[in-house]
Design an enzyme around this catalytic site. Structure first.
Site, mmCIF file in Angstrom:
data_model
loop_
_atom_site.group_PDB
_atom_site.id
_atom_site.type_symbol
_atom_site.label_atom_id
_atom_site.label_comp_id
_atom_site.label_asym_id
_atom_site.label_seq_id
_atom_site.Cartn_x
_atom_site.Cartn_y
_atom_site.Cartn_z
ATOM 1 N N SER A 61 0.687 -1.092 0.079
ATOM 2 C CA SER A 61 -0.097 0.179 0.090
ATOM 3 C C SER A 61 0.901 1.247 -0.080
ATOM 4 O O SER A 61 2.029 1.009 0.606
ATOM 5 C CB SER A 61 -0.747 0.042 1.303
ATOM 6 O OG SER A 61 -1.586 1.166 1.455
ATOM 7 N N TYR A 92 -1.909 -0.628 10.651
ATOM 8 C CA TYR A 92 -2.246 -1.134 9.102
ATOM 9 C C TYR A 92 -0.960 -0.708 8.428
ATOM 10 O O TYR A 92 -0.354 -1.555 7.665
ATOM 11 C CB TYR A 92 -3.545 -0.446 8.557
ATOM 12 C CG TYR A 92 -3.597 -0.720 7.038
ATOM 13 C CD1 TYR A 92 -4.258 -1.983 6.334
ATOM 14 C CD2 TYR A 92 -3.249 0.249 5.975
ATOM 15 C CE1 TYR A 92 -4.287 -2.184 5.228
ATOM 16 C CE2 TYR A 92 -3.149 -0.061 4.735
ATOM 17 C CZ TYR A 92 -3.843 -1.176 4.404
ATOM 18 O OH TYR A 92 -4.132 -1.464 2.986
HETATM 19 N N1 NAP Z 1 -8.715 -0.633 -1.344
HETATM 20 C C1 NAP Z 1 -7.711 0.344 -1.092
HETATM 21 O O1 NAP Z 1 -7.808 1.521 -1.468
HETATM 22 C C2 NAP Z 1 -6.190 -0.326 -1.019
HETATM 23 C C3 NAP Z 1 -5.112 0.607 -1.073
HETATM 24 C C4 NAP Z 1 -4.027 0.097 -0.556
HETATM 25 C C5 NAP Z 1 -3.715 -1.563 -0.459
HETATM 26 N N2 NAP Z 1 -4.784 -2.241 -0.595
HETATM 27 C C6 NAP Z 1 -4.454 -3.447 -0.141
HETATM 28 O O2 NAP Z 1 -5.176 -4.429 -1.253
HETATM 29 C C7 NAP Z 1 -5.550 -5.769 -0.826
HETATM 30 C C8 NAP Z 1 -6.794 -6.069 -0.895
HETATM 31 O O3 NAP Z 1 -7.832 -5.087 -0.461
HETATM 32 P P1 NAP Z 1 -9.108 -4.749 -0.979
HETATM 33 O O4 NAP Z 1 -9.190 -3.223 -1.143
HETATM 34 O O5 NAP Z 1 -9.460 -5.357 -2.063
HETATM 35 O O6 NAP Z 1 -10.169 -5.063 0.205
HETATM 36 P P2 NAP Z 1 -11.346 -6.062 0.365
HETATM 37 O O7 NAP Z 1 -12.290 -6.019 -0.960
HETATM 38 O O8 NAP Z 1 -11.860 -6.111 1.594
HETATM 39 O O9 NAP Z 1 -10.459 -7.700 0.306
HETATM 40 C C9 NAP Z 1 -9.976 -8.114 1.218
HETATM 41 C C10 NAP Z 1 -9.601 -9.538 0.914
HETATM 42 O O10 NAP Z 1 -8.864 -10.146 2.035
HETATM 43 C C11 NAP Z 1 -9.762 -11.090 2.694
HETATM 44 N N3 NAP Z 1 -9.335 -11.574 4.125
HETATM 45 C C12 NAP Z 1 -9.326 -10.547 5.087
HETATM 46 N N4 NAP Z 1 -8.941 -11.116 6.168
HETATM 47 C C13 NAP Z 1 -8.909 -12.541 6.014
HETATM 48 C C14 NAP Z 1 -8.525 -13.756 6.649
HETATM 49 N N5 NAP Z 1 -8.041 -13.481 8.007
HETATM 50 N N6 NAP Z 1 -8.560 -14.816 5.967
HETATM 51 C C15 NAP Z 1 -8.593 -14.940 4.655
HETATM 52 N N7 NAP Z 1 -8.776 -13.682 3.807
HETATM 53 C C16 NAP Z 1 -8.986 -12.570 4.503
HETATM 54 C C17 NAP Z 1 -11.092 -10.919 2.485
HETATM 55 O O11 NAP Z 1 -11.542 -12.199 2.334
HETATM 56 P P3 NAP Z 1 -12.908 -12.713 3.544
HETATM 57 O O12 NAP Z 1 -13.576 -11.463 4.069
HETATM 58 O O13 NAP Z 1 -13.917 -13.726 2.537
HETATM 59 O O14 NAP Z 1 -12.066 -13.514 4.490
HETATM 60 C C18 NAP Z 1 -11.026 -10.228 1.011
HETATM 61 O O15 NAP Z 1 -10.969 -11.391 -0.054
HETATM 62 C C19 NAP Z 1 -5.100 -5.550 0.934
HETATM 63 O O16 NAP Z 1 -3.744 -6.046 1.039
HETATM 64 C C20 NAP Z 1 -5.133 -4.216 1.048
HETATM 65 O O17 NAP Z 1 -4.540 -3.943 2.107
HETATM 66 C C21 NAP Z 1 -6.049 -1.537 -0.832
#
Ligand code: NAP
Length: 254
Positions: free
Chosen positions: A146, A159
């Site tokens: 991130s 985080y």
């Molecule tokens: N969205 C942004 O603006 C942003 C910015 C920078 C970085 N990121 C990074 O991108 C990545 C994906 O995030 P996203 O934005 O796509 O969010 P998201 O839609 O909430 O996806 C998060 C994923 O992680 C899984 N997860 C969470 N806790 C878990 C656990 N204990 N075991 C297994 N799976 C788990 C969730 O699946 P379940 O709930 O089904 O377990 C979901 O599939 C993350 O690393 C996040 O830090 C996102």
């Protein structure tokens, strides 16, 4: 000129967290590009439905219910991928929690949960994938990091602490195993229309930050992250190692 198709043909790819957002987007794109995708997450029904849609569209994918806060479930995920497809070529560490907690309010239990899920799972996923990648002398590991790995935002402290640790993990993995045919890189998304930003109230709360805190004044898309990942996972990116690819509209500069 060759077309940019079948970039991941027959590559076996394990992705953590494919039940929504960036992980789901990567799973769909990688399958379109010929990969055999092993998706995962805690939400079984949602995860299985997405993998079914991928298969119905002509792809090859399975779902393995996994809670990455338990390292033995990560081992089982990777072992299952190898049992099913015979090998693992790529691991994408992506699953994470995105809590907003000021440092003064954090409990030990919350701290442990964020560090285990967002950093510990990346470390143990890497270790268990290396068990297979080292003997085959090839493999790629991609960490979804991130912009907060280096940008400090109030309320995102633990985080971003985990994300800063991922920068270190990416470099360590890249350095320790480059000569064994392993590459490790990371993508650093800025604010993306996924995760917390799917909630209208969060987009409203972050309106000023999106419009004035990002040189490209909008949210990024899941597809923009997935295509960046596709490049880093392609054979053409073989000379990329310990690369941090920021896909953040320049947000890290502000
Ligand atoms: N969205 C942004 O603006 C942003 C910015 C920078 C970085 N990121 C990074 O991108 C990545 C994906 O995030 P996203 O934005 O796509 O969010 P998201 O839609 O909430 O996806 C998060 C994923 O992680 C899984 N997860 C969470 N806790 C878990 C656990 N204990 N075991 C297994 N799976 C788990 C969730 O699946 P379940 O709930 O089904 O377990 C979901 O599939 C993350 O690393 C996040 O830090 C996102």
């Amino acid at each position: 000129m060759a077309k940019y198709v079948d970039v991941l043909k027959d590559k076996v790819i394990v992705i953590t967290g494919t039940t929504s957002g960036i992980g789901e987007g990567m799973a769909r794109l990688f399958a379109e590009q010929g990969a055999k995708v092993v998706g995962s997450g805690r939400r079984k029904e949602k995860g299985e439905q997405i993998m079914k849609e991928i298969c119905d569209a002509g792809g090859d994918a399975i779902f393995v219910r996994t809670d990455v806060s338990d390292h033995l479930q990560i081992k089982a995920l990777i072992d299952t991928a190898v049992e099913h497809y015979g090998r693992i070529d790529i691991l994408v560490n992506n699953a994470a929690l995105e809590p907003t907690i000021m440092l003064k309010d954090i409990t030990w239990e919350q701290f442990e949960q964020v560090i285990n899920t967002n950093l510990g799972a990346y470390v143990m996923g890497t270790k268990y994938a290396l068990d297979y990648m080292l003997p085959q002398k090839s493999g790629k590991i991609l960490n979804i990091n991130s912009v907060t790995s280096e940008q400090i935002v109030p309320g995102v402290g633990v985080y971003s602490l985990a994300k800063a640790g991922i920068r270190n993990l990416t470099k360590t993995t890249a350095l320790e195993y480059a000569r064994e045919g392993i590459r490790c890189n990371e993508i650093c998304p800025g604010l993306i229309l996924a995760g917390e930003f799917m909630k209208p109230e969060v987009r409203e709360w972050a309106k000023d930050s999106i419009e004035n805190g990002t040189p490209v004044p909008r949210l990024g898309t899941v597809e923009e992250i997935a295509y960046a990942a596709l490049y880093l996972l392609s054979d053409e990116a073989d000379f990329c190692n310990a690369t941090s690819l920021f896909v953040d509209g320049g947000r890290r500069l502000i």
